[in-house]
Design a protein around this motif. Structure first.
Motif, PDB file in Angstrom:
ATOM      1  N   PRO A 250       0.817  -1.225   0.000  1.00 36.11           N
ATOM      2  CA  PRO A 250       0.000   0.000   0.000  1.00 36.11           C
ATOM      3  C   PRO A 250       0.850   1.275   0.000  1.00 36.11           C
ATOM      4  CG  PRO A 250      -0.912  -1.601   1.523  1.00 36.11           C
ATOM      5  CD  PRO A 250       0.422  -2.139   1.086  1.00 36.11           C
ATOM      6  N   THR A 251       2.004   1.217   0.657  1.00 35.87           N
ATOM      7  CA  THR A 251       2.891   2.386   0.685  1.00 35.87           C
ATOM      8  C   THR A 251       3.429   2.680  -0.710  1.00 35.87           C
ATOM      9  OG1 THR A 251       3.555   1.915   2.966  1.00 35.87           O
ATOM     10  CG2 THR A 251       5.000   3.344   1.681  1.00 35.87           C
ATOM     11  N   ILE A 252       3.853   1.626  -1.413  1.00 37.82           N
ATOM     12  CA  ILE A 252       4.357   1.802  -2.777  1.00 37.82           C
ATOM     13  C   ILE A 252       3.255   2.360  -3.675  1.00 37.82           C
ATOM     14  CG2 ILE A 252       5.339   0.643  -4.784  1.00 37.82           C
ATOM     15  CD1 ILE A 252       7.231   0.666  -2.465  1.00 37.82           C
ATOM     16  N   THR A 253       2.074   1.786  -3.550  1.00 36.75           N
ATOM     17  CA  THR A 253       0.944   2.218  -4.379  1.00 36.75           C
ATOM     18  C   THR A 253       0.614   3.685  -4.136  1.00 36.75           C
ATOM     19  OG1 THR A 253       0.024  -0.027  -4.336  1.00 36.75           O
ATOM     20  CG2 THR A 253      -1.468   1.760  -4.957  1.00 36.75           C
ATOM     21  N   SER A 254       0.583   4.087  -2.866  1.00 37.83           N
ATOM     22  CA  SER A 254       0.226   5.473  -2.544  1.00 37.83           C
ATOM     23  C   SER A 254       1.297   6.451  -3.017  1.00 37.83           C
ATOM     24  CB  SER A 254       0.002   5.621  -1.034  1.00 37.83           C
ATOM     25  OG  SER A 254       1.209   5.375  -0.319  1.00 37.83           O
ATOM     26  N   GLN A 255       2.561   6.053  -2.976  1.00 40.44           N
ATOM     27  CA  GLN A 255       3.634   6.935  -3.433  1.00 40.44           C
ATOM     28  C   GLN A 255       3.520   7.189  -4.939  1.00 40.44           C
ATOM     29  OE1 GLN A 255       5.877   8.585  -1.739  1.00 40.44           O
ATOM     30  NE2 GLN A 255       5.418   7.725   0.273  1.00 40.44           N
ATOM     31  N   VAL A 256       3.285   6.132  -5.703  1.00 39.04           N
ATOM     32  CA  VAL A 256       3.157   6.285  -7.157  1.00 39.04           C
ATOM     33  C   VAL A 256       1.886   7.052  -7.502  1.00 39.04           C
ATOM     34  CG1 VAL A 256       2.898   5.060  -9.345  1.00 39.04           C
ATOM     35  CG2 VAL A 256       4.502   4.207  -7.621  1.00 39.04           C
ATOM     36  N   ARG A 257       0.785   6.740  -6.804  1.00 32.60           N
ATOM     37  CA  ARG A 257      -0.475   7.429  -7.080  1.00 32.60           C
ATOM     38  C   ARG A 257      -0.349   8.922  -6.769  1.00 32.60           C
ATOM     39  NH1 ARG A 257      -3.730   4.688  -4.015  1.00 32.60           N
ATOM     40  NH2 ARG A 257      -4.373   3.227  -5.648  1.00 32.60           N
ATOM     41  N   ALA A 258       0.342   9.267  -5.676  1.00 33.35           N
ATOM     42  CA  ALA A 258       0.518  10.680  -5.326  1.00 33.35           C
ATOM     43  C   ALA A 258       1.286  11.412  -6.418  1.00 33.35           C
ATOM     44  CB  ALA A 258       1.261  10.793  -3.994  1.00 33.35           C
ATOM     45  N   LEU A 259       2.256  10.736  -6.990  1.00 34.42           N
ATOM     46  CA  LEU A 259       3.049  11.331  -8.071  1.00 34.42           C
ATOM     47  C   LEU A 259       2.170  11.584  -9.297  1.00 34.42           C
ATOM     48  CD1 LEU A 259       6.051  12.074  -8.479  1.00 34.42           C
ATOM     49  CD2 LEU A 259       6.406   9.793  -9.428  1.00 34.42           C
ATOM     50  N   GLU A 260       1.370  10.603  -9.637  1.00 29.49           N
ATOM     51  CA  GLU A 260       0.506  10.731 -10.813  1.00 29.49           C
ATOM     52  C   GLU A 260      -0.577  11.792 -10.597  1.00 29.49           C
ATOM     53  OE1 GLU A 260       0.523   6.368 -12.919  1.00 29.49           O
ATOM     54  OE2 GLU A 260      -0.615   6.562 -11.042  1.00 29.49           O
ATOM     55  N   GLU A 261      -1.183  11.788  -9.415  1.00 26.57           N
ATOM     56  CA  GLU A 261      -2.273  12.727  -9.158  1.00 26.57           C
ATOM     57  C   GLU A 261      -1.783  14.166  -9.092  1.00 26.57           C
ATOM     58  OE1 GLU A 261      -4.188  11.391  -5.632  1.00 26.57           O
ATOM     59  OE2 GLU A 261      -5.254   9.728  -6.633  1.00 26.57           O
ATOM     60  N   TYR A 262      -0.613  14.366  -8.505  1.00 30.43           N
ATOM     61  CA  TYR A 262      -0.122  15.739  -8.379  1.00 30.43           C
ATOM     62  C   TYR A 262       0.135  16.352  -9.754  1.00 30.43           C
ATOM     63  CZ  TYR A 262       2.803  19.756  -7.500  1.00 30.43           C
ATOM     64  OH  TYR A 262       3.300  21.026  -7.508  1.00 30.43           O
ATOM     65  N   TYR A 263       0.777  15.569 -10.640  1.00 25.67           N
ATOM     66  CA  TYR A 263       1.114  16.105 -11.959  1.00 25.67           C
ATOM     67  C   TYR A 263       0.013  15.866 -12.992  1.00 25.67           C
ATOM     68  CZ  TYR A 263       5.818  17.016 -10.276  1.00 25.67           C
ATOM     69  OH  TYR A 263       6.890  17.499  -9.576  1.00 25.67           O
ATOM     70  N   GLY A 264      -1.018  15.118 -12.604  1.00 25.63           N
ATOM     71  CA  GLY A 264      -2.111  14.860 -13.532  1.00 25.63           C
ATOM     72  C   GLY A 264      -1.688  14.017 -14.715  1.00 25.63           C
ATOM     73  N   ILE A 265      -0.886  12.987 -14.438  1.00 28.92           N
ATOM     74  CA  ILE A 265      -0.357  12.151 -15.519  1.00 28.92           C
ATOM     75  C   ILE A 265      -0.578  10.678 -15.172  1.00 28.92           C
ATOM     76  CG2 ILE A 265       1.341  13.759 -16.436  1.00 28.92           C
ATOM     77  CD1 ILE A 265       2.481  11.185 -13.964  1.00 28.92           C
ATOM     78  N   GLU A 266      -0.284   9.795 -16.137  1.00 32.03           N
ATOM     79  CA  GLU A 266      -0.373   8.354 -15.920  1.00 32.03           C
ATOM     80  C   GLU A 266       0.966   7.736 -16.291  1.00 32.03           C
ATOM     81  OE1 GLU A 266      -3.677   4.870 -16.681  1.00 32.03           O
ATOM     82  OE2 GLU A 266      -3.279   6.303 -18.297  1.00 32.03           O
ATOM     83  N   LEU A 267       1.570   7.042 -15.342  1.00 33.73           N
ATOM     84  CA  LEU A 267       2.885   6.440 -15.555  1.00 33.73           C
ATOM     85  C   LEU A 267       2.789   4.953 -15.881  1.00 33.73           C
ATOM     86  CD1 LEU A 267       4.773   8.191 -12.608  1.00 33.73           C
ATOM     87  CD2 LEU A 267       4.986   8.711 -15.049  1.00 33.73           C
ATOM     88  N   PHE A 268       1.692   4.308 -15.454  1.00 32.93           N
ATOM     89  CA  PHE A 268       1.522   2.875 -15.686  1.00 32.93           C
ATOM     90  C   PHE A 268       0.141   2.588 -16.272  1.00 32.93           C
ATOM     91  CE2 PHE A 268       4.566   2.947 -12.129  1.00 32.93           C
ATOM     92  CZ  PHE A 268       5.575   2.139 -12.643  1.00 32.93           C
TER      93      PHE A 268
END
Length: 256
Positions: free
Chosen positions: A48-66
């Motif tokens: 869950p920690t890994i998931t939240s870190q990646v999701r925070a990155l995507e949500e802040y910049y409004g992008i999709e990495l995966f």
């Protein structure tokens, strides 16, 4: 590995969260391992920690990495570009760790040594080089006062001194204890003696180091306590020069 907390900045009344190494490491591990579960095992943190870190990155910049396909994930085109960047960062992070680890374990780096003379310090240099062959060693010499000042001014890293007063800024240990030695020409009347009493130096011409030398300070203190007054005193700036002056017959020398 580097770990950083969120850096928070205030701009125009909004709280702005900047990208962190924790988020970068989380993304990089997921991209490298091909999934969040595998990344959590590598980083030894919960999924869950890994998931939240990646999701925070995507949500802040409004992008999709995966692209998320069930338990499988695939990098988006942007994710592939970002992965190339994080790969370079990961390499630099490892280089930074290796640099600091090598320096901390004396496999690389340099050690600047200040010494009052070559006698003891050469023994130390040989032992240090044998144990840490990758360490660059340099030596500068001078009297104890000068070498102590060099140490306090950070111009040397360690100093080998004849004597030192207690100083809360420094850590010191005794390496060896050596007696003061009187030396004269072979033709001098005292040359055949195994020992000389201090009172026999009364009126004698002496060749001594400069006033900042602890060898001289210790010798003059002994003379004062014994109430001995020598004759003329030649002041010479180095141990080797004292030897040469005695060889030229200028007087009696005292060294450690």
């Amino acid at each position: 590995m580097l770990v950083a907390a969120h850096s928070i900045f205030f701009s125009r009344g909004f709280i702005l969260r900047q990208i962190t190494f924790t988020q970068i490491r989380s993304f990089h591990a997921v991209a490298q391992e091909g999934g969040f579960t595998a990344a959590s095992r590598v980083l030894r943190v919960g999924q869950p920690t890994i998931t939240s870190q990646v999701r925070a990155l995507e949500e802040y910049y409004g992008i999709e990495l995966f692209f998320r396909r069930g338990r499988r994930v695939e990098l988006t085109p942007l994710g592939q570009e970002f992965y190339a960047v994080t790969t370079r960062l990961d390499t630099m992070e490892r280089e930074a760790e290796e640099l600091l680890d090598a320096a901390g374990n004396f496999r690389t780096g340099s050690l600047r040594i200040g010494a009052v003379g070559p006698y003891h310090v050469t023994e130390m240099l040989a032992a240090t080089h044998a144990r840490y062959p990758g360490l660059e060693l340099s030596v500068q010499t001078g009297n104890s006062q000068a070498m102590l000042k060099a140490l306090l001014d950070f111009r040397v890293d360690v100093a080998v001194l004849s004597q030192i007063k207690d100083d809360s800024r420094l850590w010191s240990t005794t390496f060896a204890k050596e007696p003061l030695v009187l030396f004269v020409l072979k033709t001098h009347p005292l040359a055949q003696r195994e020992a000389v009493r201090l009172e026999e130096l009364s009126g004698q011409t002496l060749v001594l180091r400069e006033p900042g030398s602890t060898t001289r300070q210790a010798f003059e203190q002994a003379l004062q306590q014994a109430k001995i007054t020598p004759g003329a005193i030649w002041e010479i700036g180095s141990r080797e020069a004292v030897w040469m002056a005695v060889l030229k017959g200028l007087g009696l020398g005292v060294v450690v």
